[in-house]
Design an enzyme around this catalytic site. Structure first.
Site, PDB file in Angstrom:
ATOM      1  N   TYR A  81      59.061  -0.233  14.953  1.00 32.31           N
ATOM      2  CA  TYR A  81      58.357   0.161  16.181  1.00 32.31           C
ATOM      3  C   TYR A  81      58.609   1.636  16.493  1.00 32.31           C
ATOM      4  O   TYR A  81      57.672   2.399  16.760  1.00 32.31           O
ATOM      5  CB  TYR A  81      58.811  -0.723  17.342  1.00 32.31           C
ATOM      6  CG  TYR A  81      58.224  -0.340  18.685  1.00 32.31           C
ATOM      7  CD1 TYR A  81      56.945  -0.749  19.048  1.00 32.31           C
ATOM      8  CD2 TYR A  81      58.955   0.433  19.586  1.00 32.31           C
ATOM      9  CE1 TYR A  81      56.408  -0.406  20.280  1.00 32.31           C
ATOM     10  CE2 TYR A  81      58.417   0.781  20.819  1.00 32.31           C
ATOM     11  CZ  TYR A  81      57.150   0.366  21.160  1.00 32.31           C
ATOM     12  OH  TYR A  81      56.626   0.718  22.376  1.00 32.31           O
ATOM     13  N   SER A 109      55.654   6.253  22.782  1.00 32.36           N
ATOM     14  CA  SER A 109      56.758   5.711  23.567  1.00 32.36           C
ATOM     15  C   SER A 109      57.969   6.612  23.366  1.00 32.36           C
ATOM     16  O   SER A 109      58.115   7.263  22.323  1.00 32.36           O
ATOM     17  CB  SER A 109      57.083   4.291  23.104  1.00 32.36           C
ATOM     18  OG  SER A 109      58.342   3.861  23.590  1.00 32.36           O
TER      19      SER A 109
END
Length: 238
Positions: A148, A134
């Protein structure tokens, strides 16, 4: 390598990116094994694909579930399962169990799945593995979910370190680094924002699935991370 006739495992296949990737691989002739913790979503994905798909309910934070999934001996592995960036609280306010679970899902699970897939891929004559990172893993700015973003950054670095597997195992590991993708949920979330906060148009799902096919089929690519940005053309980071 060709996709047709290969067994492909897609994690996080109940919705969104995972569902779209699974549909694309099946359309290109793969036998697709769908994995997710959401059985209802898996049934829906399987119904969309038809006989070319079967599913395995798997919590990828559990080692035995990952081992069961890898017993399908894939030649293509899409390590897509992840998430948790929107969960609160995050590190350092989150409990150890909470942020550890995020690392387990977003980093440890793809590492374990990759490790368990290598021998069967080599025995089959080779394979292709794709990590789904990401843009949260890029740069040096603060992020609302440190656990994350750290896991997604680690996937990019991990991919580069695994480039030698092309020579030792005939397995190519590559990584996709998408910005905000136009999944059903993503489109709804963007529409709910004030127009001034929506930013550029989201990355089309077609662009992402095209990238998956490219990384699987192009035998020259190993250890590469390809950025799918909302404001730039797709390009490699390394």
């Amino acid at each position: 390598m060709q996709i047709s006739g290969k067994v492909a495992v897609v994690t996080g296949a109940a919705v969104g990116i995972g569902r779209a990737v699974a549909q694309r691989l099946a359309a290109d002739g793969a036998e697709v094994v769908l994995a997710d913790i959401d059985e209802d979503g898996l049934r829906q994905t399987q119904a969309l694909i038809g006989p070319a798909a079967r599913y395995v309910v798997a919590d990828l934070r559990d080692d035995s579930s990952v081992a069961k999934l890898m017993a399908s001996r894939p030649q293509i592995l899409i390590n897509n399962a992840g998430g948790g960036a929107v969960l609160r609280p995050c590190f350092p306010e989150a409990s150890v169990d909470r942020w550890s679970a995020a690392l387990d899902l977003n980093l440890r699970a793809p590492m374990l799945a990759t490790q368990l897939a290598l021998d069967s891929m080599r025995e089959a004559g080779g394979g292709a593995i794709i990590m789904m990172s990401s843009t949260a893993g890029l740069g040096f700015d603060p992020h609302v979910s440190p656990e994350y973003s750290a896991a997604k950054a680690a996937l990019i670095r991990l991919t580069a370190t695994l480039a030698p597997l092309r020579d030792t195992h005939q397995v190519r590991v590559n990584c996709i680094v998408p910005d905000w993708v136009a999944t059903e949920r993503g489109i709804a979330e963007r529409a709910a924002l004030p127009p001034a906060d929506r930013g550029p148009t989201q990355v089309p799902l077609q662009t992402l699935t095209d990238t998956v096919v490219r990384l699987v089929t192009d035998d020259s690519l190993a250890g590469k991370s390809l950025l799918l940005d909302r404001e730039e053309d797709p390009h490699f980071l390394n």
